[in-house]
Design an enzyme around this catalytic site. Structure first.
Site, mmCIF file in Angstrom:
data_model
loop_
_atom_site.group_PDB
_atom_site.id
_atom_site.type_symbol
_atom_site.label_atom_id
_atom_site.label_comp_id
_atom_site.label_asym_id
_atom_site.label_seq_id
_atom_site.Cartn_x
_atom_site.Cartn_y
_atom_site.Cartn_z
ATOM 1 N N CYS A 2 99.636 -30.470 62.131
ATOM 2 C CA CYS A 2 100.919 -29.768 62.087
ATOM 3 C C CYS A 2 101.909 -30.460 61.161
ATOM 4 C CB CYS A 2 101.529 -29.718 63.473
ATOM 5 S SG CYS A 2 100.453 -29.000 64.695
ATOM 6 N N ARG A 27 97.219 -30.833 54.576
ATOM 7 C CA ARG A 27 96.948 -31.502 55.838
ATOM 8 C C ARG A 27 96.101 -30.647 56.777
ATOM 9 N NH1 ARG A 27 101.313 -35.410 57.115
ATOM 10 N NH2 ARG A 27 100.924 -34.902 59.267
ATOM 11 N N TRP A 73 98.488 -26.517 63.573
ATOM 12 C CA TRP A 73 97.048 -26.714 63.713
ATOM 13 C C TRP A 73 96.790 -26.614 65.213
ATOM 14 C CZ3 TRP A 73 93.513 -30.341 65.761
ATOM 15 C CH2 TRP A 73 92.240 -30.349 65.183
ATOM 16 N N ASN A 99 105.506 -31.247 66.447
ATOM 17 C CA ASN A 99 104.186 -31.848 66.175
ATOM 18 C C ASN A 99 103.873 -32.785 67.324
ATOM 19 O OD1 ASN A 99 104.308 -30.633 63.716
ATOM 20 N ND2 ASN A 99 104.564 -32.522 62.537
ATOM 21 N N GLY A 100 102.611 -32.870 67.700
ATOM 22 C CA GLY A 100 102.233 -33.783 68.780
ATOM 23 C C GLY A 100 101.733 -32.999 69.986
ATOM 24 N N GLU A 481 78.461 -41.631 55.304
ATOM 25 C CA GLU A 481 79.529 -40.978 54.543
ATOM 26 C C GLU A 481 79.012 -39.720 53.831
ATOM 27 O OE1 GLU A 481 82.521 -41.001 54.611
ATOM 28 O OE2 GLU A 481 83.250 -40.255 52.710
ATOM 29 N N LYS A 485 80.359 -35.926 54.549
ATOM 30 C CA LYS A 485 80.898 -35.074 53.473
ATOM 31 C C LYS A 485 80.198 -33.718 53.459
ATOM 32 C CE LYS A 485 83.832 -36.728 52.760
ATOM 33 N NZ LYS A 485 84.432 -37.994 53.009
ATOM 34 N N GLU A 488 81.356 -31.599 56.415
ATOM 35 C CA GLU A 488 82.743 -31.137 56.295
ATOM 36 C C GLU A 488 82.909 -30.047 55.263
ATOM 37 O OE1 GLU A 488 86.017 -34.441 56.406
ATOM 38 O OE2 GLU A 488 84.432 -35.046 55.058
ATOM 39 N N HIS A 504 61.777 -44.435 65.507
ATOM 40 C CA HIS A 504 62.080 -44.567 66.931
ATOM 41 C C HIS A 504 62.517 -43.245 67.544
ATOM 42 C CE1 HIS A 504 61.499 -48.845 66.711
ATOM 43 N NE2 HIS A 504 62.305 -48.895 65.659
ATOM 44 N N LYS A 603 93.953 -33.038 57.382
ATOM 45 C CA LYS A 603 93.961 -34.237 56.543
ATOM 46 C C LYS A 603 94.486 -35.436 57.305
ATOM 47 C CE LYS A 603 93.389 -36.417 52.690
ATOM 48 N NZ LYS A 603 91.973 -36.780 52.442
HETATM 49 C C1 F6R Z 1 86.577 -37.305 56.053
HETATM 50 C C2 F6R Z 1 87.921 -37.640 56.422
HETATM 51 C C3 F6R Z 1 88.192 -38.103 57.814
HETATM 52 C C4 F6R Z 1 89.204 -39.251 57.781
HETATM 53 C C5 F6R Z 1 89.625 -39.632 59.204
HETATM 54 C C6 F6R Z 1 90.567 -40.813 59.205
HETATM 55 O O1 F6R Z 1 86.498 -36.823 54.758
HETATM 56 O O2 F6R Z 1 88.809 -37.545 55.621
HETATM 57 O O3 F6R Z 1 87.032 -38.472 58.466
HETATM 58 O O4 F6R Z 1 88.634 -40.330 57.126
HETATM 59 O O5 F6R Z 1 90.245 -38.550 59.829
HETATM 60 O O6 F6R Z 1 91.708 -40.535 58.455
HETATM 61 P P1 F6R Z 1 92.609 -41.677 57.874
HETATM 62 O O7 F6R Z 1 91.847 -42.419 56.868
HETATM 63 O O8 F6R Z 1 93.796 -40.970 57.301
HETATM 64 O O9 F6R Z 1 92.996 -42.552 59.029
#
Ligand code: F6R
Length: 608
Positions: A2, A27, A73, A99-100, A481, A485, A488, A504, A603
């Site tokens: 949000c 975000r 959100w 927000n929150g 990672e 990716k 996502e 295993h 984000k």
């Molecule tokens: C993946 C991604 C998330 C963030 C996670 C932590 O592409 O962006 O997994 O890495 O939400 O976010 P930050 O780094 O902002 O604490």
């Protein structure tokens, strides 16, 4: 997640708010709304979907000069117009955006309903506006204070009152808010990025601050009583730009920005002549460094993956026992924290609620925690007080790419400086430092000659039911990672394992044509990983092998071979992650996904 934007001044508020909301789109959100005081009315417009839909619905006569806006959100209640913010009280004279999460919202709601209040949404937020109404007797700030006394949970709120045009009341507890000064106008936002077109001078509110904004400026005081003054900070230049340039998506632009973002992160920090590195922000003397007994790197998602590489470097290079932990787990397991333990909290946004919670838990127990953060002035950076800025520049795509490589680079720099203090000789230090300094250019060369086989890997990985990612040591972090990716951005189900774990259990899932992506740099684990490749291949899997350029044995085992530059083990993730970032991007594109704003994601995850 949000976002909040507020404006009070002489201009029409709606366009300023819409511009701010657009800047917060990165975000992640699912609906948006605004409330503007216009012609003796408090008018609210809300729409599900993008800010563009909201902008199209804003009537031309909405010309008031005070207003608040919100991107939502969904947490409590589905994605509907009724659940979008701002919410109005029963008399339509007070509007509030939040927000929150209000944790005791059901108790408060039940009480208000008993008192005859009718709710118009399913949100936790709506209780706030009714509480403010309940306590309002002509003094807006006093009403907000009394309402917040009853609330448990996290909030960043903005409230406007029809009786008080030219005034916004805002308060924060756990959800960020900044105020910004213009010329005869004042701005409010949950993220300074929203204000970058209008002002660079901002003040970050602290938890339990309440602020009264009008066109001349603001007054901050504490929810628990007493006034307070907070210093103005100047936003850096780079945060103002946000275009995609010639790139079709922010994600692709950010992947290609890695040569510069890595150079910024390393610049002035690696001192090759002395075979060491300097990170002034860490505030650790050589004696402090010599006394560290254990290092824990805390983070979530991609940042956690960078933390795995960082912990491996702290242990492998600096010979300090180290581990990485997922912040959301760490914060609730009542961790034992010794006086000589050191913690790093990694976060691109600096606002991740779980990581911030873990930082506070370390601090409550008397531990020292340093931030490894991208966003200057963010909550984690300020709560830690000391640390390293990774200087990736703004990362707009929800999927993190350039922040990951900069986080890894920053932790490698810290590991080099710790290693030199404790165990490493000048020659080894110099070699490591020089190799690090050469990374940005080599990354640029690889990216500009992206192997065609990345596209073949995309075809393979978008055909299977699911994709395995394998690697060992730091390459396991890269595998994690790569899998994250692809999930996502392309919504392809993926699993990542340390390569030796396959036998295993997970190998039972391999059948003919299962795509398996293996990260196998030419290091001490190479031969063992090649054996795993043989085992998996023998079950019919189709192998995408990311290997060191010139490693013909690894290439021969591949259905799709993707060579990356030779690097020492700890530095290799800075290269081996590149094809995985591109694999996810190109798979997302091939499958028609919303690359920069994947579904359900945000984000900046500012709630638990
Ligand atoms: C993946 C991604 C998330 C963030 C996670 C932590 O592409 O962006 O997994 O890495 O939400 O976010 P930050 O780094 O902002 O604490």
């Amino acid at each position: 997640m949000c976002g909040i934007v507020g404006y009070v001044g002489e201009r029409r508020a709606a366009p300023v708010i819409l511009d701010g909301l657009r800047r917060l789109e990165y975000r992640g959100y699912d609906s948006a709304g605004l409330a503007v005081l216009t012609g003796g009315e408090l008018r609210v417009v809300r729409r599900i979907g993008h800010v563009a839909a909201l902008a199209a619905a804003v009537p031309p006569d909405l010309d008031g000069t005070t207003g608040i806006g919100h991107t939502r959100w969904a947490t409590h209640g589905g994605v509907t117009e009724a659940n979008a913010h701002p919410h109005l009280d029963a008399t339509n004279r007070i509007a509030l955006a939040h927000n929150g999460i209000i944790e005791n919202h059901s108790v408060l709601r039940a009480r208000l309903e008993e008192e005859g209040v009718t709710f118009r949404s399913e949100t936790d937020t709506e209780v706030l506006v009714h509480l403010v109404r309940k306590f309002y007797d002509g003094d807006p700030e006093a009403a907000v204070r009394r309402a917040l006394e009853l609330v448990q949970g996290t909030f960043g709120i903005a409230v406007v009152f029809l009786d008080h045009p030219g005034l916004i009341i805002a308060a924060r507890n756990g959800s960020p808010l900044v105020v910004g000064k213009g010329n005869g106008e004042t701005f409010l936002a949950s993220d300074p990025h929203a204000l970058s077109a209008h002002t660079r001078e901002v003040v970050y509110l602290e938890d339990r601050d309440i602020v009264k904004l009008d066109a001349r400026g603001w007054t901050i005081s504490r929810l628990d009583g007493g006034g307070v003054s907070r210093g103005v900070e100047v936003l850096s230049e780079e945060w103002a730009e946000e275009g995609r340039g010639d790139f079709s998506h922010h994600m692709l632009k950010e992947i290609h920005e890695q040569p510069e973002s890595l150079a910024r992160c390393l610049r002035g920090r690696v001192v090759p002549d002395q075979g060491t590195a300097r990170l002034g922000g860490l505030d650790l003397s050589p004696r402090d460094i010599a006394g560290i007994r254990h290092i824990t790197v805390l983070g979530c998602g991609t940042s956690f993956h960078a933390g795995l590489v960082g912990a491996a470097a702290m242990e492998g290079l600096a010979r300090i026992p180290a581990s990485a932990e997922i912040a959301s787990e760490f914060r609730y397991r009542n961790p034992v924290i010794g006086p000589d333990d050191l913690f790093f909290a990694i976060s691109q946004s600096g606002e991740t609620a779980d990581t911030l919670g873990a930082v506070k838990e370390v601090q409550v127990k008397g531990g020292k925690v340093l931030g490894v953060v991208n966003v200057v002035g963010s909550s984690i950076a300020r709560t830690c007080g000391h640390g390293v800025y990774v200087h990736s520049g703004p990362e707009i795509a929800v999927a993190s790419t350039k922040a990951f490589t900069s986080q890894v680079a920053a932790l490698l720099v810290a590991a080099l400086s710790f290693a030199r203090t404790r165990v490493l000789g000048p020659h080894e230090g110099k070699a490591f430092g020089e190799e690090l300094l050469a990374v940005p250019q080599r990354v640029g060369e690889w990216l500009s000659a992206e192997p065609a086989s990345v596209m073949t890997a995309v075809e393979l990985c978008t055909q299977g039911k699911y994709v395995f990612f394998l690697g060992r040591g730091v390459s396991h972090a890269v595998a994690l990672e790569g899998a994250l990716k692809l999930k996502e951005v392309a919504y392809v189900p993926c699993m990542a394992y340390p390569a030796a774990e396959m036998k295993h259990g997970p190998i039972a899932l391999i059948d003919k044509n299962t795509p398996v992506v293996v990260v196998v740099p030419d290091d001490v684990m190479r031969d063992k990983t090649l054996s795993t490749i043989q085992e998996v291949r023998a079950r019919g899997a189709r192998m995408v092998v990311i290997h060191t350029a010139g490693d013909t044995a690894a290439a021969k085992l591949a259905d799709v071979s993707i060579p990356v530059p030779r690097a020492s083990t700890l530095i290799s993730p800075l290269f081996s992650v590149l094809p995985l970032q591109l694999l996810a991007y190109r798979a997302g594109l091939a499958l028609g996904r919303d690359i920069d704003r994947p579904r359900n994601l945000s984000k900046s995850v500012t709630v638990e």
